[in-house]
Design an enzyme around this catalytic site. Sequence first.
Site, PDB file in Angstrom:
ATOM      1  N   HIS A 169      25.379  20.802  38.971  1.00 19.78           N
ATOM      2  CA  HIS A 169      24.761  19.632  39.598  1.00 19.78           C
ATOM      3  C   HIS A 169      23.325  20.031  39.908  1.00 19.78           C
ATOM      4  O   HIS A 169      23.086  20.897  40.760  1.00 19.78           O
ATOM      5  CB  HIS A 169      25.509  19.234  40.875  1.00 19.78           C
ATOM      6  CG  HIS A 169      26.851  18.636  40.590  1.00 19.78           C
ATOM      7  ND1 HIS A 169      27.948  18.827  41.394  1.00 19.78           N
ATOM      8  CD2 HIS A 169      27.263  17.850  39.557  1.00 19.78           C
ATOM      9  CE1 HIS A 169      28.983  18.171  40.874  1.00 19.78           C
ATOM     10  NE2 HIS A 169      28.590  17.579  39.761  1.00 19.78           N
ATOM     11  N   GLU A 172      21.744  20.812  43.367  1.00 22.95           N
ATOM     12  CA  GLU A 172      22.399  21.747  44.292  1.00 22.95           C
ATOM     13  C   GLU A 172      21.843  23.136  44.007  1.00 22.95           C
ATOM     14  O   GLU A 172      22.422  23.933  43.274  1.00 22.95           O
ATOM     15  CB  GLU A 172      23.921  21.641  44.107  1.00 22.95           C
ATOM     16  CG  GLU A 172      24.397  20.215  44.424  1.00 22.95           C
ATOM     17  CD  GLU A 172      25.846  19.931  44.051  1.00 22.95           C
ATOM     18  OE1 GLU A 172      26.575  20.870  43.678  1.00 22.95           O
ATOM     19  OE2 GLU A 172      26.238  18.751  44.132  1.00 22.95           O
ATOM     20  N   HIS A 278      27.980  25.287  44.051  1.00 27.08           N
ATOM     21  CA  HIS A 278      27.528  23.917  44.317  1.00 27.08           C
ATOM     22  C   HIS A 278      26.947  23.847  45.727  1.00 27.08           C
ATOM     23  O   HIS A 278      26.898  24.845  46.445  1.00 27.08           O
ATOM     24  CB  HIS A 278      28.721  22.958  44.216  1.00 27.08           C
ATOM     25  CG  HIS A 278      29.238  22.789  42.829  1.00 27.08           C
ATOM     26  ND1 HIS A 278      29.069  21.643  42.112  1.00 27.08           N
ATOM     27  CD2 HIS A 278      29.916  23.640  42.015  1.00 27.08           C
ATOM     28  CE1 HIS A 278      29.619  21.781  40.922  1.00 27.08           C
ATOM     29  NE2 HIS A 278      30.148  22.985  40.829  1.00 27.08           N
ATOM     30  N   GLU A 360      31.061  25.819  47.552  1.00 26.58           N
ATOM     31  CA  GLU A 360      30.044  24.903  48.084  1.00 26.58           C
ATOM     32  C   GLU A 360      29.270  25.686  49.138  1.00 26.58           C
ATOM     33  O   GLU A 360      29.830  26.100  50.152  1.00 26.58           O
ATOM     34  CB  GLU A 360      30.721  23.689  48.725  1.00 26.58           C
ATOM     35  CG  GLU A 360      31.579  22.878  47.769  1.00 26.58           C
ATOM     36  CD  GLU A 360      30.785  21.818  47.019  1.00 26.58           C
ATOM     37  OE1 GLU A 360      29.627  21.561  47.409  1.00 26.58           O
ATOM     38  OE2 GLU A 360      31.323  21.256  46.052  1.00 26.58           O
TER      39      GLU A 360
HETATM   40 ZN    ZN Z   1      28.323  19.944  42.974  1.00 28.53          ZN
END
Ligand code: ZN
Length: 566
Positions: A169, A172, A278, A360
Amino acid sequence: MLKYSIISFLFLIIFTLPVNGQSPAEKILRKRGEVYLIFPRPSREKINRLSRKISIDAVKEDSVVACVNKKEYEVFLKEKIPFRIYFYPRPKKTDKTKSLADLESWTAYPTYEQYDSIMQKFATDHPGICKIDTIGSTYQGRLLLAVKISDHVDREEEEPAFFYTSTMHGDETGGYILMLHLIDYLLSNYASDDTVRMLVDSLEIWINPLANPDGTYYGGNNSVDGARRYNAQNIDLNRNFPNPEDGPHPDGNDYAVETIAMMQFLHSRNFILSANFHAGEEVVNYPWDTWTSSERTHADDAWFQCVSREYADTVHAHSPAGYMTYADNGVTNGGDWYVITGSRQDYVTWYLHGREITVELDHSKITPEDELNSLWKYNYHSLLNYMQEAIWGISGDVTDSVTGKPVRARIEIPGHDRDSSWVWSDSLSGYYHRLILEGTYDLQVSAPGYRTKNLSGVVVTNHRLTRLDVTLAPVSVSITPPSKSGIYLFPNPVHTGSSLTLRWGTEEKATISFTGPDGRKRKEITVQLREGENPIPLPLSISGICFVTIRGTHSPAVTEKLVILP
Ligand SMILES: [Zn+2]
């Protein structure tokens, strides 16, 4: 890394009322190709149903944040859910005049060209243990770069292959710099640090800091300020991989250029452990994303929970209170957070028999530059520990008892394994590696054309490696039953000009395509398959590694790596 979550709600008072016939959301879509929306949190069932139509990004206590492209936005409008545009807070514009030397403190974002130079420099400064490789190109022609770090880096050694990849992504970005910092740390400390030396000597480490450069540099190569989530084809790369439940194209899109390149790269390496990074939340997320834990768990669920817990707990030991505490104190099962299809984690774990988690790293999408060093300090012990996990478990070689040659075999633990949790030995080296929690296990090793071998009472101790070589006796008649869920091409490797056999589970017409590692289709043939063994003509023009995809009229497409020797 917490401060933005409060400020962000101040942005919510922008409503999507049509202005001059065009809503603010449509304006943003026209300009950026994607827009984040926030809406009140519906039931879990509804979230999981919506997740098949739009890219759910975060499920919060009382709200859901999702990203949509134009097509997804139109689908979402039909749901008639009240929503607002959501703006992730963006740090102040980055200073664009950093020199390469300045960047080496890993507290700033490089330009795309500087990123390329930094990666090249890693390899030129440390030629003995680092080389650069290209996974492929993006839709807009930027490079998907990776470094390989290992002792004897130019040789293919019998070592567990490990993979870190970040920022699929594009917005990110914290993990992008975290990966560059990690590469630098491994290379700079190889000579002086015992842990680093052990990792580099024992593993084949691959690191891809930036998996979606078109997204990260959407605003131009000079800055990450304009970064966005999707790739240049408006595709969410973490919804674009084949999925265990839906098969190919779970998002309804063709595979993105980056997805194809990544799948081919992953197929060509036998990664036994990986993670992808992420941002948007602070939590370690383990498979499956496709199902909630009450629907289906991985056979090694306890192992996944253990390594995820270790990651988060180690972070907690090196960070201030409150960092990475989402869900169960920083750990969640993917589907229990929210179900998604097409994630990389599930693709790697299901289709490639690997083990992948999703980390994350930060509430902020674009980690502010002055917080990059904190992100490193909080996470780097965990990064090193997680890599070390790839050393433990059971490993060895599977060879032919007559010729001594390597055999591609399936290593399974009956009564424990399910779905796709078994592993395969490498067709070229015979090497296999199975990560598993401490315990005593019975192993079954099978390959077409060989007598299946059962090995009972294999003892595994945590943080130790159990070495187990296996020889298989060839039989004239294969005893592996035809199976619809597994294809068997043999022999593999095969010598050019010799005959190839495909074992297939049903009678049907099929196309068989041979694709090179560069993604170019070399040859496609149509055949009538019968149940059992089918002779397959081997195209004379192909040699080296290729990917054979069989598409039956009534069966899902399956792909197997084939090695063609001269
Ligand atoms: Zn992501």
